[in-house]
Scaffold this motif. Structure first.
Motif, short mmCIF file in Angstrom:
data_model
loop_
_atom_site.label_atom_id
_atom_site.label_comp_id
_atom_site.label_asym_id
_atom_site.label_seq_id
_atom_site.Cartn_x
_atom_site.Cartn_y
_atom_site.Cartn_z
N LYS A 131 65.86 89.17 37.14
CA LYS A 131 66.12 89.55 35.74
C LYS A 131 67.61 89.56 35.45
CE LYS A 131 63.77 93.11 34.16
NZ LYS A 131 63.05 94.42 34.18
N GLN A 132 68.41 90.01 36.41
CA GLN A 132 69.87 90.01 36.23
C GLN A 132 70.43 88.60 36.11
OE1 GLN A 132 71.51 92.39 39.43
NE2 GLN A 132 70.12 94.08 38.97
N GLN A 133 69.68 87.62 36.62
CA GLN A 133 70.09 86.22 36.49
C GLN A 133 69.52 85.57 35.22
OE1 GLN A 133 72.18 84.36 38.71
NE2 GLN A 133 72.62 86.45 39.34
N GLY A 134 68.93 86.39 34.36
CA GLY A 134 68.42 85.90 33.08
C GLY A 134 66.97 85.47 33.11
N MET A 135 66.23 85.74 34.19
CA MET A 135 64.83 85.35 34.27
C MET A 135 63.94 86.30 33.47
SD MET A 135 64.24 82.59 35.97
CE MET A 135 62.47 82.85 36.01
N ASP A 136 63.02 85.73 32.69
CA ASP A 136 61.99 86.49 32.00
C ASP A 136 60.76 86.50 32.89
OD1 ASP A 136 60.08 87.59 30.39
OD2 ASP A 136 60.30 86.16 28.75
N LEU A 137 60.39 87.67 33.40
CA LEU A 137 59.31 87.75 34.39
C LEU A 137 57.92 87.69 33.76
CD1 LEU A 137 60.67 90.39 36.93
CD2 LEU A 137 60.93 87.90 36.92
N LEU A 159 55.73 84.43 45.10
CA LEU A 159 55.87 84.43 43.65
C LEU A 159 55.32 83.13 43.06
CD1 LEU A 159 59.39 85.96 42.88
CD2 LEU A 159 57.17 87.10 42.97
N VAL A 160 54.72 83.23 41.89
CA VAL A 160 54.18 82.08 41.17
C VAL A 160 54.89 81.98 39.82
CG1 VAL A 160 52.11 80.92 40.32
CG2 VAL A 160 51.93 82.58 42.18
N CYS A 161 55.43 80.80 39.51
CA CYS A 161 56.06 80.56 38.21
C CYS A 161 55.14 79.70 37.36
CB CYS A 161 57.41 79.85 38.40
SG CYS A 161 58.60 80.79 39.38
N TYR A 162 54.86 80.14 36.14
CA TYR A 162 53.95 79.42 35.26
C TYR A 162 54.77 78.59 34.27
CZ TYR A 162 50.31 82.21 37.34
OH TYR A 162 49.45 82.78 38.25
N HIS A 168 62.04 76.01 37.67
CA HIS A 168 63.36 75.48 38.02
C HIS A 168 64.48 76.46 37.66
CE1 HIS A 168 61.98 71.75 39.65
NE2 HIS A 168 61.28 71.48 38.56
N ARG A 169 64.28 77.28 36.64
CA ARG A 169 65.25 78.36 36.37
C ARG A 169 65.23 79.37 37.50
NH1 ARG A 169 63.31 78.78 30.93
NH2 ARG A 169 62.54 80.86 31.43
N CYS A 170 64.05 79.65 38.02
CA CYS A 170 63.92 80.61 39.12
C CYS A 170 64.57 80.06 40.38
CB CYS A 170 62.45 80.92 39.35
SG CYS A 170 62.15 82.49 40.20
N ARG A 171 64.37 78.76 40.67
CA ARG A 171 65.05 78.13 41.81
C ARG A 171 66.56 78.25 41.67
NH1 ARG A 171 64.40 72.35 42.05
NH2 ARG A 171 65.31 72.43 44.12
N ARG A 223 62.99 90.36 54.06
CA ARG A 223 61.61 89.89 53.90
C ARG A 223 61.62 88.52 53.24
NH1 ARG A 223 57.24 92.97 54.02
NH2 ARG A 223 58.44 94.85 53.53
N LYS A 224 60.84 87.58 53.80
CA LYS A 224 60.80 86.23 53.24
C LYS A 224 59.98 86.20 51.96
CE LYS A 224 58.47 82.65 55.06
NZ LYS A 224 57.84 81.94 53.91
N PHE A 225 60.45 85.40 50.99
CA PHE A 225 59.65 85.15 49.80
C PHE A 225 59.66 83.67 49.49
CE2 PHE A 225 63.89 85.71 47.99
CZ PHE A 225 63.95 84.73 47.00
N ASP A 226 58.61 83.22 48.81
CA ASP A 226 58.45 81.82 48.41
C ASP A 226 58.21 81.75 46.90
OD1 ASP A 226 57.87 79.94 51.01
OD2 ASP A 226 57.18 82.00 51.33
N LEU A 227 58.63 80.64 46.31
CA LEU A 227 58.32 80.34 44.91
C LEU A 227 57.36 79.17 44.86
CD1 LEU A 227 61.95 80.23 43.42
CD2 LEU A 227 60.45 82.24 43.62
N SER A 228 56.37 79.24 43.99
CA SER A 228 55.49 78.11 43.75
C SER A 228 55.31 77.94 42.25
CB SER A 228 54.14 78.28 44.45
OG SER A 228 53.50 79.47 44.02
N LEU A 229 54.86 76.75 41.87
CA LEU A 229 54.76 76.37 40.46
C LEU A 229 53.32 76.06 40.07
CD1 LEU A 229 55.68 75.16 37.68
CD2 LEU A 229 56.27 73.07 38.92
#
Length: 327
Positions: A131-137, A159-162, A168-171, A223-229
Motif C-alpha cells: 500500500k505504501q508503494q501505491g498498491m490498491d489491495l 498472493l493473487v492479483c486480479y 505488473h504494478r505489484c511486481r 517468510r517467502k511469498f509469491d505473486l500470481s495473476l
C-alpha cells in the motif's frame, strides 16, 4: 406473486454467482477442500483438484497421487475427464459446494482484523508495504493454506492479483521494495527449498536464472511469498484440444503479453504451431519477447487444425519445461 427479477437479470446473477476462478477453493459437505484450476464451469461442475481432507477434525494436505487414490476409494464421483482440457482431474457439481473460499475476501478480512497468528502478521506487514508503494489491495487476494485457514508457522504467502495491470504494478512494487531493502530477495537456501518443492525438469542453475528476473517472489520478515495473476476478463469459453504426441522444439517468442497469466500463453514463431500454453507455475513468466527457447511438452490440435504445445499436460509436468537458450 409478481416476478422480482427479469429472466435476463436472474441468468446474469447466476452466471456471476458461479464464476469460479483459479486459486479459489471450494469445500464440500464431506470435508473435502478442492483448489479450483479452471475458470467458470464445465457441465455444471467446477474443475478443481483435491488439496485437503478433513481427517478427524484436522485438515490433511493431499499430494497428487494420494488425492487421486483417496477419491477413487471414497468419492469416485468427483473424478472427472475434461473434454476441453483433454485431461483427468477433479470436478464438483455446484449444488454440492458447501462453502466457497475467495482470495480477495480473505485478504480483506486479514487486513481489517485485530488478532493475527504469525503468518497473518506477515501478510499484514506485506500488505502495508505494498500500500505504501501505491498498491490498491481491493484487486489482490490470498490463496493457498492461508485462504482456508490451515496455515502453519512455516507456510508461504500466496498472493493473487486480479488483472494484468494490477499484477505488473505489484511486481514493480516488490522490485522497488527489494531495492529499498524493505523486502529481501531469496537467499541460496530459500532458492534450494523452492527448487526442491517445484521438482521441475530444469537444473538448479537454470531454475534460479529464470526465477530471479521475474520479481514475482521475495521474502517478508523471513517468510517467502509469491505473486500470481488471474485475468477475470479472459475467463470465457475454451476450445477443445486433443493430445497428439510429446514434442521438444526450439523456437522464438513473438508475444509475451500473457506470460504471467494462468494458464501462461506464449505466441511463437513457427510455421505450424501457434503458441505455448503453460499450466504449471514453474514456467510462468519464463520467457520474453524475442528470446529463443527450448520447449518440451505435449502437442495438441483442435477441430480447426490449430496446434499448440502444452507444458503441464499432467499435474507434475515431468519432462516438460520451457528454457531460454538465447536472450
Amino acid at each position: 406473486m409478481a416476478m422480482l427479477f427479469s429472466p435476463v437479470f436472474f441468468s446474469a446473477f447466476i452466471s456471476d454467482l458461479f464464476m469460479f476462478f483459479p486459486k479459489d477453493f471450494i469445500e464440500t459437505a464431506e470435508g473435502l477442500l478442492f483448489a479450483v484450476v479452471n475458470p467458470g464451469l464445465e457441465q455444471g461442475k467446477a474443475l478443481c483438484f483435491l488439496r485437503y481432507v478433513n481427517d478427524g477434525g484436522r485438515w490433511r494436505k493431499q499430494a497428487t497421487d494420494e488425492a487421486n487414490a483417496f477419491l477413487r476409494k471414497h468419492h469416485p464421483d468427483y473424478l472427472h475427464y475434461s473434454p476441453v482440457l483433454d485431461a483427468e482431474l477433479h470436478a464438483v457439481d455446484v449444488e454440492r459446494i458447501a462453502k466457497r473460499h475467495q482470495p480477495r475476501q480473505r485478504l480483506l478480512h486479514i487486513m481489517q482484523s485485530e488478532h493475527h497468528d504469525p503468518i497473518e502478521r506477515d501478510v499484514l506487514m506485506l500488505g502495508e508495504l505494498l500500500k505504501q508503494q501505491g498498491m490498491d489491495l481491493e484487486s489482490v487476494g490470498i490463496t493457498g493454506s492461508v485462504l482456508v485457514g490451515v496455515q502453519k508457522d512455516g507456510s508461504d504467502i500466496d498472493l493473487v492479483c486480479y488483472g494484468r495491470e494490477v499484477f505488473h504494478r505489484c511486481r514493480a512494487a516488490v522490485r522497488a521494495l527489494i531495492e529499498q531493502k524493505r523486502l529481501q530477495d531469496l537467499a541460496d537456501s530459500d532458492w534450494q527449498e523452492s527448487y526442491r518443492r517445484r521438482d521441475c525438469s530444469l537444473s538448479y542453475e537454470d531454475y534460479v536464472r529464470h526465477e530471479k528476473r521475474k520479481f514475482n517472489k521475495a521474502m517478508v520478515n523471513g517468510r517467502k511469498f509469491d505473486l500470481s495473476l488471474i485475468e477475470p476478463e479472459e475467463a470465457g469459453g475454451q476450445e477443445c484440444y486433443q493430445k497428439l504426441e510429446p514434442i521438444t522444439l526450439i523456437c522464438r517468442i513473438t508475444d509475451d503479453m500473457r506470460a504471467f497469466d494462468y494458464p501462461s500463453v506464449y505466441r511463437i514463431e513457427h510455421e505450424a504451431i501457434s503458441f505455448i500454453v503453460c499450466f504449471t507455475a514453474t514456467y510462468t513468466g519464463q520467457a520474453f519477447n524475442g528470446e529463443l527457447v527450448e520447449v518440451s511438452g505435449m502437442l495438441e490440435r483442435n477441430a480447426r487444425g490449430a496446434q499448440h504445445i502444452v507444458v503441464g499436460s499432467s499435474r507434475e509436468a515431468r519432462g516438460e519445461y520451457i528454457r531460454v537458450i538465447d536472450a
